[in-house]
Motif scaffolding. Structure first.
Motif, PDB file in Angstrom:
ATOM      1  N   GLY A 198      53.364  12.549  31.882  1.00  0.00           N
ATOM      2  CA  GLY A 198      52.312  13.428  32.371  1.00  0.00           C
ATOM      3  C   GLY A 198      52.261  13.528  33.882  1.00  0.00           C
ATOM      4  O   GLY A 198      52.611  12.586  34.599  1.00  0.00           O
ATOM      5  N   PHE A 199      51.808  14.674  34.357  1.00  0.00           N
ATOM      6  CA  PHE A 199      51.489  14.894  35.764  1.00  0.00           C
ATOM      7  C   PHE A 199      50.005  15.194  35.868  1.00  0.00           C
ATOM      8  O   PHE A 199      49.489  16.053  35.140  1.00  0.00           O
ATOM      9  N   PHE A 200      49.354  14.483  36.782  1.00  0.00           N
ATOM     10  CA  PHE A 200      47.930  14.724  37.014  1.00  0.00           C
ATOM     11  C   PHE A 200      47.754  15.327  38.401  1.00  0.00           C
ATOM     12  O   PHE A 200      48.292  14.818  39.391  1.00  0.00           O
ATOM     13  N   TYR A 201      46.980  16.440  38.445  1.00  0.00           N
ATOM     14  CA  TYR A 201      46.720  17.145  39.694  1.00  0.00           C
ATOM     15  C   TYR A 201      45.222  17.085  39.985  1.00  0.00           C
ATOM     16  O   TYR A 201      44.432  17.705  39.259  1.00  0.00           O
ATOM     17  N   PRO A 202      44.778  16.346  41.011  1.00  0.00           N
ATOM     18  CA  PRO A 202      43.338  16.265  41.310  1.00  0.00           C
ATOM     19  C   PRO A 202      42.724  17.615  41.657  1.00  0.00           C
ATOM     20  O   PRO A 202      41.577  17.881  41.319  1.00  0.00           O
ATOM     21  N   ASP A 203      43.500  18.448  42.345  1.00  0.00           N
ATOM     22  CA  ASP A 203      43.017  19.780  42.732  1.00  0.00           C
ATOM     23  C   ASP A 203      44.174  20.748  42.517  1.00  0.00           C
ATOM     24  O   ASP A 203      44.886  21.117  43.439  1.00  0.00           O
ATOM     25  N   GLN A 204      44.343  21.163  41.251  1.00  0.00           N
ATOM     26  CA  GLN A 204      45.549  21.896  40.872  1.00  0.00           C
ATOM     27  C   GLN A 204      45.567  23.310  41.437  1.00  0.00           C
ATOM     28  O   GLN A 204      44.541  23.970  41.592  1.00  0.00           O
ATOM     29  N   ALA A 205      46.792  23.716  41.765  1.00  0.00           N
ATOM     30  CA  ALA A 205      47.048  25.089  42.193  1.00  0.00           C
ATOM     31  C   ALA A 205      48.489  25.394  41.806  1.00  0.00           C
ATOM     32  O   ALA A 205      49.331  24.496  41.704  1.00  0.00           O
ATOM     33  N   LYS A 206      48.774  26.681  41.582  1.00  0.00           N
ATOM     34  CA  LYS A 206      50.119  27.078  41.184  1.00  0.00           C
ATOM     35  C   LYS A 206      50.809  27.733  42.366  1.00  0.00           C
ATOM     36  O   LYS A 206      50.274  28.630  43.011  1.00  0.00           O
ATOM     37  N   GLY A 207      52.030  27.236  42.656  1.00  0.00           N
ATOM     38  CA  GLY A 207      52.786  27.768  43.768  1.00  0.00           C
ATOM     39  C   GLY A 207      53.472  29.074  43.426  1.00  0.00           C
ATOM     40  O   GLY A 207      53.388  29.593  42.291  1.00  0.00           O
ATOM     41  N   ALA A 208      54.194  29.634  44.405  1.00  0.00           N
ATOM     42  CA  ALA A 208      54.866  30.920  44.214  1.00  0.00           C
ATOM     43  C   ALA A 208      55.959  30.831  43.150  1.00  0.00           C
ATOM     44  O   ALA A 208      56.263  31.821  42.478  1.00  0.00           O
TER      45      ALA A 208
END
Length: 518
Positions: A328-338
């Motif tokens: 798993g990958f956990f993202y505290p403040d997720q955003a999707k890149g280009a």
């Protein structure tokens, strides 16, 4: 001493390999990785004890030779110093004008003391020199004189310095074997008990015994992290870490609240507890198709970047039709890149998300080989979701549940907590090393700043009843203040003998005039 200096230099050079390659005592995983990355070079380095530099035969040999050399330097010098302390100051030289510092004062017949003026002047010099810390002895004869010596503290400081250095070597070399250093990761709410089995990893000294672990417990109640939120360049940088903990000790009722901060360790049970790292621990629950819980736990996900994008592994060995592994990958403040890949834009929990790649097959837990809880060996497993499977990785936000591929069951992301990585160290030599370190500093200061001097004062009565006072000084080593010390004492003594200030303009009062006259 030359041998000791060469050995000290050799010891410093011998320590260099320990910083170039990982050491088994401090980084066993790094040694394993070094073997994987350098399969041809690693066995050669290992045969030279490159992964155990500080316990190797060649490093220990230099260490022991330095120890023996220092003892061989200190013992005879100490014996000689004790003999010098008991010896009387040397006899007054016949020609004091040859000394590096020399001056003359004249007491006129009118100012000379009544009676034996030379004896009175010498006695006055003896008293003044004794008050100045000199060891003194008076010599009789045609020319009465006093010989004085001071500054033995310089050699004493030198010996204290080297003796304390030997003490540090012995303390670190032997006493360090009774200590230990261990690591433990705690999620908020979890408790650590100071026992051998409770450590995630531990590096004991060679003389360590398990009963040396003093019983106590430490609970991580909360980990507070403050981040910089203003500005573009500094946004997201941590400004403070505070671990709030509760501790309990054996036979002491109740719990004590304490905090652990970076560079502010907690002292408990003979150990120092340091806060080394932190991250996030998602709570993940896996259920079988019937809804029964097969796995539920908070799993620490080690951070992968400064914004705490974190990678973790979940292993479900029982409760499902097949063994299942989740990366798993956990993202505290997720955003999707280009490019469509997720990333975290801030290290604090703002818009958290968990993505999971699913694997099915043998986890390798039944082969009797230790496995890292932070790694998943996928060589014997089949990937069901994520990667090139054609099935999207599972994406979950807190409180959400997703079905596992193949009808294996469901997985839920129940929430996220913080974890803290603690380093627990027990070093019984700290107090002794501190004592020797203070002795080293004190001895060094004494050997550098305490002057070793000899002073002579000779008195001779002239035919006209005047008294010629001759002063001379000799330094053991470099002493730029010797001239000033001799001239200053001559002025004070002359004033004491005559009962007034030293008269100006009398030939022989300046050192240059003395040399010209002589």
């Amino acid at each position: 001493m030359r041998t000791a200096l060469l050995l000290l230099l050799a010891l410093a050079v011998a320590a260099v390999p320990g910083s170039l390659v990982p050491q088994r005592s401090s980084d066993p995983n790094g040694v394993t990785q070094y073997f994987d990355d350098n399969p041809e070079l690693a066995p050669i380095v290992d045969s030279l004890q490159g992964f155990d530099v500080y316990t190797s035969v060649w490093f220990s040999s230099i260490y022991l030779l330095l120890f023996v050399s220092l003892i061989g330097c200190v013992v005879p010098r100490t014996r000689h110093h004790l003999q010098a302390l008991r010896a009387a100051p040397p006899r007054t030289p016949s020609r004091l004008s040859r000394m590096p510092a020399h001056t003359v004062r004249t007491v006129t017949a009118a100012d000379a003391p009544d009676g034996d003026a030379a004896a009175a002047a010498v006695e006055s010099a003896r008293e003044m020199l004794r008050k100045d810390g000199y060891r003194v002895v008076v010599f009789e004869g045609s020319r009465r004189s006093v010989s004085a010596e001071r500054g033995y503290l310089r050699e004493t400081g030198n010996l204290v310095f080297h003796t304390a250095l030997v003490g540090v070597l012995v303390t670190v070399g032997i006493g360090g074997g009774f200590g230990y250093q261990g690591q433990r990761v705690l999620v908020e709410g979890q408790t650590f008990v100071n026992s051998l089995a409770a450590y995630d990893s531990i590096n004991p000294g060679r003389f360590f015994r398990e009963d040396a672990l003093e019983p106590y417990s430490l609970t991580l109640d909360r980990l507070d992290v403050t981040y910089e939120k203003e500005g573009t360049a500094s946004a997201g940088l941590p400004t403070d870490y505070t671990a709030s903990v509760s501790t309990r000790r054996q036979n002491i009722p109740g719990a004590d609240d304490a905090t652990v901060k970076v560079n502010e360790p907690l002292s408990i049970g003979g150990t120092e507890v340091y806060l080394l790292g932190n991250g996030y621990a998602p709570r993940i629950t896996v259920r079988d198709p019937a809804g029964d819980v097969a796995f539920s736990d908070v799993i620490p996900f080690p951070p992968q970047d400064s914004f705490l994008t974190s990678l973790g592994v979940v292993k479900v060995p029982d409760g499902l039709a097949e063994q299942v592994g989740l990366i798993g990958f956990f993202y505290p403040d997720q955003a999707k890149g280009a490019n469509g890949a997720y990333r975290s834009e801030f290290p604090d929990v703002r818009d958290p998300m968990l993505t999971l790649n699913v694997y099915q097959g043998d986890l390798g837990l039944n082969g009797g080989v230790p496995r890292s809880v932070y790694a998943l060996d996928t060589s014997g497993m089949t990937q069901l979701a994520g990667g090139d499977t054609g099935v999207e990785a599972l994406e979950l936000r807190p409180g959400e549940t997703r079905p596992l591929p193949g009808g294996l069951g469901t997985v839920s992301f129940d929430g996220v907590s913080r974890f803290a990585a603690f380093d627990i160290s027990h070093d019984p030599t700290k107090g002794v090393v501190l004592f020797f370190s203070i002795c080293i500093l004190a001895g060094l200061l004494a050997s550098l700043f305490v002057p070793r001097r000899r002073m002579w004062v000779a008195a001779r009565v002239g035919s006209d009843g005047s008294v010629e006072l001759e002063y001379a000084g000799l330094a053991r080593g470099d002493d730029p203040l010797l001239d000033a010390a001799v001239s200053g004492f001559a002025d004070r003594h002359h004033a004491a003998v005559t009962g007034g200030p030293s008269p100006a303009g009398v030939p022989g009062f300046s050192r240059s005039a003395d040399r010209a006259g002589s």
